[in-house]
Design an enzyme around this catalytic site. Structure first.
Site, PDB file in Angstrom:
ATOM      1  CG  ASP A  10      -2.172   0.814   1.037  1.00  0.00           C
ATOM      2  OD1 ASP A  10      -2.387   1.348  -0.058  1.00  0.00           O
ATOM      3  OD2 ASP A  10      -2.954   0.905   2.009  1.00  0.00           O
ATOM      4  CD  GLU A  50      -0.289   6.318  -2.747  1.00  0.00           C
ATOM      5  OE1 GLU A  50       0.062   6.272  -1.548  1.00  0.00           O
ATOM      6  OE2 GLU A  50      -0.933   5.413  -3.293  1.00  0.00           O
ATOM      7  CG  ASP A  88      -8.328   3.362  -1.433  1.00  0.00           C
ATOM      8  OD1 ASP A  88      -7.971   2.203  -1.703  1.00  0.00           O
ATOM      9  OD2 ASP A  88      -7.747   4.072  -0.603  1.00  0.00           O
TER      10      ASP A  88
END
Lengths: 633, 633
Positions: free
Chosen positions: A358, A361, A425
């Site tokens: 995950d 960013e 997401d």
């Protein structure tokens, strides 16, 4: 930055046309000196090398003080443009500009929706059409060229002008590369070769769906059994809570200290081995942060592996009532440590066959990094560094092409390391800019740039402000996922408030059917994986890749070819009983469920009840009979 | 433009520093030639004249192709800046930029409020902090100078930088003017002299409130009687529906053909004469548009007085199910016609003593005008042209200083023509950016630039999306209005859904009390009108105007001095029982209602029940006893 959302603005001192060029040709290149005034001192010097396959433009010199570049590229009025990483809202980028900065993608992503407004007001998180986890300063033009800018600086590609595209960079790039080809397929092959191909998708994924479950071992065991009983083909369990939980006022979060939590998953490693013997792989979760109340944080900090404040002090990022260190991947020793100590020892050696890798960013722009480079320039580089850490760990155990991690963040070069993208997401809805259909757009845009494998959270992820998942949404999403490389479910960010597939017998049965369709497709999909391995072609393909002459396909963001012979047009509206896909001109197409054949070059109207996603087989293709048989799966 | 809301963007080709100057001095001026490179051709030539009172910078020459100018002015880090027309959100402009373009002010004006979001989504009408009916490229600096740019081009004044202000213009201005003075009062006097002073406020307004009623003659007669019975002092009736109604799907609109509607107001002229004999003036409504189903439109069109399309065809503006022509005020014959034929004959000669001169912000940017100037340049000029048409009409009947029109739109030069500003269309609430308090900010910023008279719709105007007026809001607004030059009520845009003052005996009685306070203040306010006439000082004054040395006053946007001796801090929150005004340092202040005296230089905490707005008298002033007596009005 506020939790992965960035507020970006600039103040431009000067923007000056360097309209006066002088040339200096050598055998293999042309040196171009650009000045403000005729005969003036050069402000920018380029070296251009060109051949029949394209050109490179190296920036050899920029005068001190030049820290922005606007680069114009001639454009045609009817030109289409695609790419710029994984774009979620628009496939054809013409008519808009695209800031390129890896970040949270946003919740709602449309300032006209109430959901977006609420996300903006409560947490600056609404986002907009261009926000993406995976930007890349690379685009493909319908005039059969690809432009790539070699830089990690913030960029903004503007495709709004009639006669030119304008590419803005917040640093002079190293290089601009132009790739050309006669056909789109050739062009995509060249692009894939440029960025490097990922390992082959492991074959075990074709055993069925990967069930996303996150409520401890009993929950996982129970639902695995229940799913199999209902006929669901299962390839793996994905339990992101394998590391245990942290309870905050926001809700249940994971404990970001990457190792088995024995309370939540007693005997985790042995359990994973049992699952594997039973044909079910176990997948976990990791991200590049370490919570400061975990043991790994202390190890990393003591070894000097964490990014620091500019003054050298500890830098901790607020994730909402807990705080984390940032492992400094510009320090090779830190990267090696994360690959070996964390992913190697705590994950691969401890029985994990894959994981969600995950984030990537969130590199703050005000940290001090080991390589001495400004974090403004390293921010966009981070996803690829993170992908490499994961790939190195997998390689260290000889598991490349077998252990499977999946990422939402990306940037130039991620192609080579990341075996599988996931679309981030989505909200649990059918909305234009944050719902199911954005997954298709993300697959198509990233696929053109050398990312062959893409998938998404079945049923979506983000449920906020009373927006919750319906059974219908889950079913429509599963119908699409059966026609993607990997089927994986997700309980979402608020499992208790959202529909889960096991809660309704009809949905469970529908899901089982879709896993059978997925398995039935495997022989065909393996040939697409061969294509990906050999040529870098994506599995999910824009229609124009095989139908170059049909310009009507250039703008379509919500359907795709799954390999050369299948056309998939996922239903992305509630209550739809029929659907009107566009069939490319130059072929005849057979509707999988009715057997009816249509001439391409128009939209057709077909029944699309639940369980019968609009899918068409190219008439006369070698795979025709096998593909039509999925209707009976 | 969409109904007065503009979407403005720009594409900057080049922005070049003209860093190389050469000078040519004459007896009374300095000619400055600015070039891109040393010794290069001049791109811009200025002529600077300076004296002890300031300077003028005339732009004598700009090279072909220069259509933008960014002008930097040295700034100090602790400098405050005010003005830029009538700014509604921020009084001290430092730290923000202010696009200067007359437009609708917006509904909500704060992207974080649900009301603004709804207005944006349904009609692009939400607005933002800088939207105003009355912008002006003129600011006042706390370093005791005023800068004015003589231009009607779109501008954006940016006060966000530490070391400089940056003024952007979408055309090279004619001139930049700098006025300096030793004190703020002197500076404001110089500013008022520069732009020209309006006529003296007519004395009849001090008779009481002007009642805004808009449901025909019977409604007006009935409520006038009812109000007077309740002790409300009345100076006038303002009936915007004097022209009759047009029913649209949006609701009741006015019929934009400017003359008495005999059905709605039978015997209008005679009735107005009766009212006048009874001490009540009659006011109506007009705006610069003519509906194309009215008789005046036909007259104007036949005479060639309307702006046309660029190709010469009819230009009609959509106002929501009805369409209007734009009278071309760049044509002197058209202006004269509107002044004489419409305002003169149909209004002044027909018994009107005043009117709302609405709009002025809507000149489309794609019309063809008689003077041949681009509508982009005439857009900002329109409010002043419109003001002049009204002033000329009033003068033609010898009614200057008696007939009273009021405007929300403005721009440079409106000061000379418009006898009274009105603060536009506040929402019926206490919100930070669109409620009661914005009226104070508007009065203070416009007051510094030579607009001495300001007032507002008591109770606010805009009621949308379920936001409706409460009795408390009306009362707090009336409390403020008693301490402004004119008290005028408004039924709002949806009278039936909103509270009206006559609907509750308590509110009516409170309103009556406030009209008595207003009347009791009249002798003092007449001295302020003298000040305005002689020196151009505004009636509502920023505290620093008389307390130069108290920097704490520089940022306060929600309270004011009413003349030198009264301090008014309107309550602008629901449910407030107490209030904490700031009292300027260097004086002692007596609370009107309690008689308690406070030392200035701090916030004080006082009771502020309904009926007792926080008002203080400067202790020791000549007017002290008279002003304290208003508590017994």
């Amino acid at each position: 930055m506020y939790r992965g959302n960035f507020d970006i603005s600039d103040y431009v001192e000067e923007r000056v046309a360097l309209a006066h060029a002088s040339f200096d040709a050598t055998d293999d290149s042309l040196r171009v000196s650009l000045a403000r005034v005729a005969g003036g001192r050069a402000d920018l010097i380029l070296r251009v090398k060109a051949d029949e396959q394209g050109a490179t433009i190296d920036f050899e010199y920029a005068a001190p003080g030049i820290n922005r570049l606007w680069w114009r590229v001639q454009a045609e009025s009817d030109e289409a443009v695609w790419g710029c990483g994984e774009q979620m809202s628009y496939f054809n980028l013409r008519g808009r500009h695209f800031p390129l900065w890896t970040s949270e993608p946003g919740v709602g992503r449309d300032k006209r929706t109430h959901l977006t407004w609420q996300a903006d007001v409560t947490s600056r998180a609404g986002g907009d059409y261009y926000h993406t986890n995976y930007p890349q300063p690379t685009y493909v033009s319908s005039t059969r060229y690809c432009l790539h800018a070699q830089t990690t600086a913030y960029a903004d590609f503007d495709f709004r002008r009639g006669g030119f595209h304008e590419l803005q960079f917040w640093a002079v790039p190293e290089r601009i590369e132009l790739l050309t080809a006669r056909t789109f397929v050739d062009l995509v092959e060249r692009i894939a070769a440029r960025f490097g191909k990922p390992p082959r998708l492991p074959d075990w994924v074709f055993n069925g769906a990967i069930l996303g479950l996150k409520n401890g071992r009993d929950h996982a065991d129970t639902l695995l059994a229940k799913s199999r009983e209902a006929g669901v083909a299962v390839a793996g369990l994905w339990c992101e809570d394998w590391v245990g939980l942290r309870i905050t006022s926001f809700g249940k979060r994971l404990f970001w200290d990457w190792k088995w939590n024995e309370t939540r998953y007693p005997g985790g490693k042995a359990w994973a081995a049992t699952l594997r013997a039973d044909g079910v792989r176990f997948l976990g979760y990791v991200n590049p942060y370490l919570c400061n109340d975990g043991t790994l944080y202390a190890e990393a900090r003591d070894a000097g592996y964490l990014a620091t404040r500019l003054d050298g002090g500890d830098y901790l990022v607020d994730f909402g009532e807990f705080w984390c260190g940032v492992v400094d991947f510009t320090n090779p020793a830190a990267s090696d440590w994360f690959a070996e100590r964390v992913i190697g020892k705590e994950m691969l050696d401890a029985g994990l066959d894959g994981w969600m890798a995950d984030f990537g960013e969130y590199l703050p722009t005000d940290v001090k990094l080991a390589n001495g480079v400004d974090a403004m320039l390293m921010h966009n580089a981070w996803p690829t560094l993170w992908a490499k850490v994961n790939a190195d760990a997998v390689a260290s155990r000889g598991r490349t092409g077998d252990a499977l991690f999946f990422m939402r963040a990306g940037y130039t070069g991620v192609q080579k390391y990341c075996p599988l993208l996931w679309a981030g997401d989505q909200s649990v809805d059918f909305t234009r800019h944050d719902g199911l259909q954005t997954v298709v757009t993300g697959a198509l845009s990233s696929g053109l740039l050398g990312n062959p494998y893409h998938h998404s959270d079945i049923g979506g992820y983000t449920s906020l402000f009373g927006n919750t998942r319906t059974p219908e949404l889950f079913m429509r999403w599963a119908e699409m996922a059966a026609f993607t490389p990997v089927m994986r479910t997700h309980e979402g960010n608020r499992p208790d408030e959202n529909f889960q597939f096991w809660q309704d017998a009809g949905v469970l049965s529908h899901f089982a059917q879709m896993t059978r369709v997925y398995r039935a497709l495997a022989p065909y999909v393996r040939t697409l994986v061969d294509d990906a391995e050999a040529r870098g072609l994506p599995l999910q393909r824009p229609m124009f890749l095989h139908f170059e002459d049909d310009r009507a396909t250039y703008d379509i963001h919500d359907q795709y070819l799954y390999g050369p012979d299948l056309l998939v047009a996922p239903v992305h509206a509630a209550g739809a009983e029929r659907w009107r896909p566009y069939l490319p001109a130059g072929a005849r197409w057979t509707h999988v469920w009715s057997g009816e054949t249509f001439e391409g070059g128009a939209r057709v109207d077909v029944a699309a009840p639940l369980g019968q996603p609009p899918v068409f087989v190219r008439a006369g293709s070698a795979n025709e009979a096998a593909l039509l048989a999925i209707a009976k799966a």
